[in-house]
Design an enzyme around this catalytic site. Structure first.
Site, mmCIF file in Angstrom:
data_model
loop_
_atom_site.group_PDB
_atom_site.id
_atom_site.type_symbol
_atom_site.label_atom_id
_atom_site.label_comp_id
_atom_site.label_asym_id
_atom_site.label_seq_id
_atom_site.Cartn_x
_atom_site.Cartn_y
_atom_site.Cartn_z
ATOM 1 N N ARG A 73 0.963 -1.164 0.152
ATOM 2 C CA ARG A 73 0.058 0.132 -0.119
ATOM 3 C C ARG A 73 1.532 1.554 -0.184
ATOM 4 N NH1 ARG A 73 -5.239 -0.195 2.290
ATOM 5 N NH2 ARG A 73 -5.040 2.060 3.115
ATOM 6 N N ARG A 82 10.054 6.665 -2.495
ATOM 7 C CA ARG A 82 9.855 7.241 -4.245
ATOM 8 C C ARG A 82 11.491 7.761 -3.822
ATOM 9 N NH1 ARG A 82 4.920 10.019 -2.647
ATOM 10 N NH2 ARG A 82 2.869 9.002 -3.486
ATOM 11 N N ARG A 129 -8.516 -6.445 14.332
ATOM 12 C CA ARG A 129 -7.541 -5.299 15.308
ATOM 13 C C ARG A 129 -9.007 -4.367 15.280
ATOM 14 N NH1 ARG A 129 -3.822 -6.682 18.654
ATOM 15 N NH2 ARG A 129 -2.530 -4.757 18.274
ATOM 16 N N ARG A 150 -0.697 6.397 15.750
ATOM 17 C CA ARG A 150 -0.247 7.721 15.023
ATOM 18 C C ARG A 150 -1.111 9.182 16.082
ATOM 19 N NH1 ARG A 150 -3.374 5.673 9.733
ATOM 20 N NH2 ARG A 150 -5.370 5.676 10.676
ATOM 21 N N GLU A 191 -4.743 7.219 18.953
ATOM 22 C CA GLU A 191 -4.656 5.451 17.978
ATOM 23 C C GLU A 191 -3.786 4.268 18.813
ATOM 24 O OE1 GLU A 191 -5.369 4.976 14.382
ATOM 25 O OE2 GLU A 191 -6.519 7.251 13.359
ATOM 26 N N TYR A 247 -9.700 -6.352 3.342
ATOM 27 C CA TYR A 247 -8.817 -4.529 3.899
ATOM 28 C C TYR A 247 -9.135 -4.399 2.485
ATOM 29 C CZ TYR A 247 -5.405 -1.634 5.596
ATOM 30 O OH TYR A 247 -4.483 -1.082 5.946
ATOM 31 N N ASP A 253 -9.906 -0.715 0.697
ATOM 32 C CA ASP A 253 -10.211 1.529 0.883
ATOM 33 C C ASP A 253 -11.750 1.903 0.667
ATOM 34 O OD1 ASP A 253 -7.535 1.537 1.476
ATOM 35 O OD2 ASP A 253 -6.246 1.817 -0.340
HETATM 36 N N1 UDP Z 1 2.747 0.820 7.856
HETATM 37 C C1 UDP Z 1 4.516 1.417 9.195
HETATM 38 N N2 UDP Z 1 4.664 2.512 9.803
HETATM 39 C C2 UDP Z 1 3.847 3.740 8.872
HETATM 40 C C3 UDP Z 1 2.833 3.806 8.231
HETATM 41 C C4 UDP Z 1 2.677 2.055 8.150
HETATM 42 O O1 UDP Z 1 4.560 0.450 9.320
HETATM 43 O O2 UDP Z 1 4.276 4.784 9.132
HETATM 44 C C5 UDP Z 1 2.655 -0.312 8.093
HETATM 45 C C6 UDP Z 1 1.705 -0.820 9.412
HETATM 46 O O3 UDP Z 1 1.650 -2.484 8.408
HETATM 47 C C7 UDP Z 1 0.431 -0.315 8.383
HETATM 48 C C8 UDP Z 1 0.416 -0.343 6.958
HETATM 49 O O4 UDP Z 1 1.855 -0.598 6.539
HETATM 50 O O5 UDP Z 1 -1.195 -1.013 8.639
HETATM 51 C C9 UDP Z 1 -0.707 0.065 5.769
HETATM 52 O O6 UDP Z 1 -0.452 1.142 6.415
HETATM 53 P P1 UDP Z 1 -1.520 2.377 6.093
HETATM 54 O O7 UDP Z 1 -1.246 4.135 6.037
HETATM 55 O O8 UDP Z 1 -2.213 2.574 4.297
HETATM 56 O O9 UDP Z 1 -2.936 1.996 7.415
HETATM 57 P P2 UDP Z 1 -4.388 2.335 7.469
HETATM 58 O O10 UDP Z 1 -4.684 4.139 7.205
HETATM 59 O O11 UDP Z 1 -5.009 1.822 6.616
HETATM 60 O O12 UDP Z 1 -3.779 2.681 8.881
#
Ligand code: UDP
Length: 385
Positions: free
Chosen positions: A174, A178, A251, A281, A302, A350, A352
């Protein structure tokens, strides 16, 4: 005689389906929603104290590459352009995410060009891993140990409650890496946030004289729904079958909110990547609506945990055992008639928002076609076995 349909759940899958059935067939639709609001986990409402539009179940940014889906949602409400920029905290320092040239320069204390950064990262990736089979292998293969441990290992362990090697590689896919300074978190062509929130969009989808919505109405699979010609279930599939084969792993997320004056962190999302910090986060919702002005600010920490009976399921874990369990439920569901299973929870994926909407549109089409033909009614959307 109009058909009578029952839809369980008023998230995007149920709302898009209701909208299409109401528009394109002669029917009456009842929607049963167990919560006291429509919109499922996309629900938004204004915080009373600050006036800020809050994404009640965590941040939702609409993004898609499909013009037809972008046009579809924009035909109901106004979206504001919004580019999601995320920062990451590691060892007391702030970095730019997704990993980009700035992140690499700061992390390795270098002044890479796009080409030299690519070469450097190529050298870090574990090339003994030919075909990454899980999250950890995917990360080690592409970005190597150091970056993996700084930004992914701790966050992922907190988020999913297991070792990253137990998780599918698709979760990491996901997030892009870059070799320029583009720090847009998403790669999609169309992106934005509804000016007045997602609940307004769901409300518009459901605004039809053939649709009745019953809030606080929990569905129980034992109850008699024979008066309906067809039932569409968008809740968790294991709950539909009373968990008879066991519980699917999810989860859930809990939030701790606080209000401050002004700006708390200067960005809508700061990830805390180290395991030592208990939350994953902090989101600051005024930054999801930069077109608005607010004196105060509201933030949400969170926390991720395993889902108990009374918790709202958020993220399907999809470990090997879960996938096996889901297949048992799926096989059983396929033996039933007059019921279909749709959306993130009923198909245990999972997804979007744009996936859910696209799939619900396609499913509606299939179902409407089956009404006017000898075709079998679809039980699930088209998805991999
Ligand atoms: N992830 C991570 N560190 C980060 C951001 C994401 O390890 O700083 C991993 C983590 O396993 C997460 C996955 O990448 O569940 C997908 O991230 P995304 O930001 O797409 O998650 P969402 O916003 O759906 O919670």
């Amino acid at each position: 005689m109009p058909s009578r349909f029952l839809i369980i759940g008023s998230g995007f899958s149920g709302a898009v389906l209701a909208n299409q059935l109401a528009q394109y067939s002669d029917c009456h639709i009842d929607i049963w929603e167990e919560r006291n609001h429509i919109g499922g986990n996309c629900h938004t409402s204004r915080d009373e104290e600050t006036g800020i539009m809050v994404h009640r179940y965590g941040p939702h940014i609409f993004n898609t590459d499909k013009k037809e889906i972008w046009d579809f949602v924009n035909s109901f409400i106004e979206f504001h352009p919004y580019v999601h920029r995320v920062k990451a905290m590691h060892n007391g320092k702030v970095y730019s995410l997704p990993i980009n040239l700035l992140t690499l320069n700061e992390f390795f204390n270098k002044t890479f060009t796009p080409n030299s950064a690519k070469e450097y990262l190529d050298g870090l990736g574990d090339k003994n891993i030919i075909e990454p089979k899980n999250f950890e292998e995917q990360a080690l293969h592409f970005i190597g140990k150091e970056l993996y441990h700084a930004f992914f290992y701790g966050y992922t362990k907190k988020q999913w409650g297991c070792e990253p090697c137990e998780l599918p590689a698709s979760i990491l896919k996901r997030i892009p890496v870059r070799f320029n300074y583009d720090d847009n978190y998403h790669n999609n062509i169309f992106t934005g946030i509804p000016k007045e929130g997602y609940t307004q969009l769901i409300g518009k989808l459901l605004d039809h004289s053939s649709i009745d919505i019953y809030l606080n109405r929990k569905f129980n699979s034992c109850e008699n729904v024979n008066e309906y010609d067809h039932v569409f279930y968008t809740g968790p599939i294991d709950a539909y079958f009373n968990y008879e084969f066991g519980r699917l792993g999810y989860r859930t997320v809990t939030f701790e909110s606080s209000v401050y004056i002004g700006d708390y962190q200067g960005v809508s999302q700061m990830n805390y990547c180290d395991e030592t910090v208990p939350y994953t986060r902090i989101t600051e919702h005024k930054h999801f609506a930069p077109w608005e002005q607010h004196k105060k600010t509201i933030i949400f920490k969170e926390f991720s945990k395993e889902t108990n009976k009374e918790d709202i399921p958020y993220y399907p874990k999809r470990l090997k055992v879960d996938k096996e369990l889901f297949n048992l439920y799926r096989n059983k569901a396929e033996t039933l008639s007059k019921i279909s299973f749709l959306g993130r929870l009923a198909t245990y994926r999972y997804m979007d928002m744009h996936h859910v909407i696209g799939e619900s549109l396609e499913f509606s089409k299939l179902f409407l076609e089956s009404l006017n033909s000898e075709n079998l009614r679809p039980v699930f959307p088209n998805m991999e076995k």
